[in-house]
Design an enzyme around this catalytic site. Sequence first.
Site: not given
Length: 345
Positions: A139, A244, A315
């Site tokens: 992230s 992502e 995630h």
Amino acid sequence: MDRRHFLQTAPLGALAATGGGAAAAGRAPLLRPRRLQPGDTIGLISPANASFEREPVALATEALQALGLQVRLGPHALSRRGQFGGTDAERAEDIHRFFADDRIAGLLALTGGSGCARIVDRLDYGLIRAHPKFFGGFSDVTCLINAIHRQTGLVTFHAPFAGSTWTDFTTRHFRALVMAGEAPLLQNPRGEQGGDLVQAHDRAWTVRGGRARGRLIGGNLAVLSAMAGSDYWPDFQGAILFLEDINEYIYRVDRMLATLRLAGALRQLAGVVLGQFTQCTPGDGNYGTLTLDEVFEDYFGGLGVPVYRGAMIGHIPRKFTLPLGAEAEIDADACTLRLLEPAVR
């Protein structure tokens, strides 16, 4: 959970102080960290958001202990300034402290969120290169794992947070790569219909077929695109890029990919692996928007390199651990990614 909520220092080392680090001097020689072993101590840091409740920290600690590791919290791991896990200086200081301490075998972020870009230019990359060890997160920590690899050559890890959900799938992949020193085949689970006639979950599919080899780079698209033009951005030449994201409107995904293309990154790639773009929707009131299928086809379909979608990256509770800088082979027809060498020594 939203990516934004999922989540005085030493001078810059010689590599960073050159005014461009690896960007100016060429690609740094590859450094592999020592594998984590049962009994090793791992340092927990909060380089992005703070941890606001006690239970997630307790669960994170217990999960790593269940892996056979000892856990030490950074001096500022439970600090808070606004949403951040302490001041910029404190968050950088914890990273320096754990890299310099030979009793610490590796560093793992407790959670993500935001704020890593505020400290990336405060890190002493000479210190990090002199003490190579495991460093992981995803992230917002995309910023740090790419910067450390680019500036030092150290293989870093797009890995679950200490506070992630350590499912059996996630744990097996982490252990194999980081602790056992294996070079596994990364492939979505197959044949798990869950009572459905055909497999409806964890599917992967081909955007453009073919095979290619290259170094793995990538992470969260929003964070990666925000690094464009800096000395901490990855070297895309001949690389396999994985991406992502979460909770971004499709038009924003389109804009971020445009940033990569305009910066010249996409035309340098050997292959692309698209992970999960969780809850990336048109948004309320956006009539006639492009779909994710169309956006990905527009940016990747004409690159002339193998591309596939749906990999277990992002995630999500069940996720791969990926080593930045390690050589891998993409087979977009089979929707697999095979590591060609151990990421640890």
